[in-house]
Design an enzyme around this catalytic site. Structure first.
Site, PDB file in Angstrom:
ATOM      1  N   GLY A  72       0.776  -1.164   0.004  1.00 11.64           N
ATOM      2  CA  GLY A  72       0.004   0.087  -0.034  1.00 11.64           C
ATOM      3  C   GLY A  72       0.979   1.260  -0.183  1.00 11.64           C
ATOM      4  N   GLY A  76      -4.231   7.171   2.335  1.00 11.13           N
ATOM      5  CA  GLY A  76      -4.690   6.876   3.596  1.00 11.13           C
ATOM      6  C   GLY A  76      -3.368   6.946   4.595  1.00 11.13           C
ATOM      7  N   ILE A  77      -3.487   6.131   5.611  1.00  5.82           N
ATOM      8  CA  ILE A  77      -2.362   6.071   6.579  1.00  5.82           C
ATOM      9  C   ILE A  77      -0.977   5.615   5.872  1.00  5.82           C
ATOM     10  CG2 ILE A  77      -1.535   4.962   8.895  1.00  5.82           C
ATOM     11  CD1 ILE A  77      -4.506   4.182   9.097  1.00  5.82           C
ATOM     12  N   GLY A  78      -1.079   4.645   4.973  1.00  4.08           N
ATOM     13  CA  GLY A  78       0.092   4.348   4.090  1.00  4.08           C
ATOM     14  C   GLY A  78       0.897   5.432   3.691  1.00  4.08           C
ATOM     15  N   SER A 202      -5.598  -3.995  14.067  1.00  8.84           N
ATOM     16  CA  SER A 202      -6.524  -2.999  14.329  1.00  8.84           C
ATOM     17  C   SER A 202      -7.241  -3.421  15.615  1.00  8.84           C
ATOM     18  CB  SER A 202      -7.738  -3.186  13.303  1.00  8.84           C
ATOM     19  OG  SER A 202      -9.015  -2.508  13.881  1.00  8.84           O
ATOM     20  N   TYR A 227     -13.367  -9.872   8.680  1.00  6.96           N
ATOM     21  CA  TYR A 227     -12.370  -8.506   8.954  1.00  6.96           C
ATOM     22  C   TYR A 227     -11.653  -8.874  10.231  1.00  6.96           C
ATOM     23  CZ  TYR A 227     -10.448  -3.922   9.572  1.00  6.96           C
ATOM     24  OH  TYR A 227      -9.593  -2.852   9.789  1.00  6.96           O
TER      25      TYR A 227
END
Length: 352
Positions: A72, A76-78, A202, A227
């Site tokens: 990634g 986003g966060i990446g 997460s 998930y």
């Protein structure tokens, strides 16, 4: 905050029943429980983010001449993790489905000339192997692997390899990639300067379990449960692979990191995003703040003696009891090796 979460839970329960009223009641109740579990995990994560926000910081070192691989990273966060690694003067290679997206990133980032992109689709073991081969041709020595890419929720889908898609992207693709790159990571590490593997997991792992007898959830699929399972698997794999590395005295340490409840496009289409978009802007972390704990896992020197740690807000996080049992970790490891076609005793040792 609690009133908002409670309101979301009630609204979600009512809407879930209405949309799924054609299903057997036992399935509706099971899915409703998972919806409530999701809200509970989210509330716990928000409280943790607020309570420990003062701890959420990292001083970036000078990591010149060191190589980082990030899955990634184009959103986003990446993206913010990549920005931080580049600021630390690392050479960063990101694995993404559309490598051309990295061209604009390189123009906008400090030290952007150190950024490279190679095609990677974690839904395909063939793509993962090709990615690893391309990496190792140029970088036989690696110092950091950040297993960041992920998907959340969605309809039931099997990949070309026959894996449930969230399990494939969040866990199995990364598990295989780690196997393929571990020899290079071992070459890059040394006592006192360990190479690292960082799995981005997460707090949603808390209500999760591993469905050992139906890992692809073919008998009954619930997107939230899938998930939870995939994120729990990431955490457990980090612990068990770290155990293997310590047992063979390899200079590699593995960690799992919960970045916080972060406002990214992973929430697009979710119940919370539809009902309370304003709350996401108000209470969720920005991607920049979410990246801090991941960068902490990448660089914090004190972690050398805490291999296998689950990190949240730059400290040890609270993980569920299932994830801590070595028998569960070993069973998941053995099953994962079987699914990707790797001999357990050759994991991390043989490029295949």
């Amino acid at each position: 905050m609690s009133l908002i979460i409670a309101s979301v839970a009630v609204a979600a329960a009512a809407l879930h029943w209405y949309l799924n009223r054609h299903k057997p009641i036992k399935h509706i109740l099971k899915e409703l429980k998972h919806d409530l579990d999701t809200q509970g995990a989210g509330l716990g994560g928000l409280i943790d983010d607020w309570w420990n926000k003062g701890r959420n910081n990292i001083q970036l070192p000078d990591a010149s001449r060191r190589i980082a691989i990030v899955t990634g990273g184009a959103r986003g966060i990446g993206t913010e993790v990549v920005r931080g690694l580049l600021k630390a003067n690392m050479t960063v290679v990101i694995g993404i489905r559309r490598p051309k997206l990295a061209e604009q990133m390189a123009k906008n980032f400090e030290n952007g000339g150190n950024l490279q992109a190679v095609e990677l689709d974690l839904q395909s073991l063939k793509s993962v192997k090709s990615f690893a081969e391309n990496i190792l041709k140029k970088y036989p020595v690696i110092h950091l692997l950040v297993n960041n890419a992920g998907i959340m929720f969605g309809d039931y889908k099997l990949t070309e390899d026959g894996f449930e898609s969230q399990l494939a992207v969040n866990h199995l693709g990364h598990f295989y990639l780690t196997h393929l790159l571990l020899p290079a990571l071992k070459s890059g590490g040394s006592i006192g300067e360990f190479s690292r593997v960082v799995n981005v997991t997460s707090c949603a792992h808390h209500p999760g379990t591993i469905y050992f007898d139906d890992i692809n959830m073919k008998k009954y699929y619930d997107s939230a449960s899938a998930y939870f399972q995939s994120k729990l698997a990431q955490l457990m794999s980090a612990r068990y692979i770290n155990k293997l590395m310590e047992e063979e005295n390899s200079p590699v340490r593995c960690y799992s990191v919960h970045p916080g409840i972060v406002n990214t496009d992973l929430f697009n289409g979710t119940m919370f995003q539809r009902l309370f978009p304003w709350a996401m802007n108000m209470f969720f972390k920005t991607p920049e703040k979410g990246a801090v704990s991941i960068l902490y896992g990448c660089f914090e020197k004190s972690l050398d003696k805490q291999g296998g740690l689950y990190i949240s807000n730059c400290r040890e996080g609270i993980s569920n009891s299932f994830s801590k049992k070595v028998d569960n970790q070993r069973r998941l490891h053995e099953l994962s090796c079987k699914l990707i076609g790797v001999d357990v005793v050759k994991y991390g040792k043989d490029f295949s």
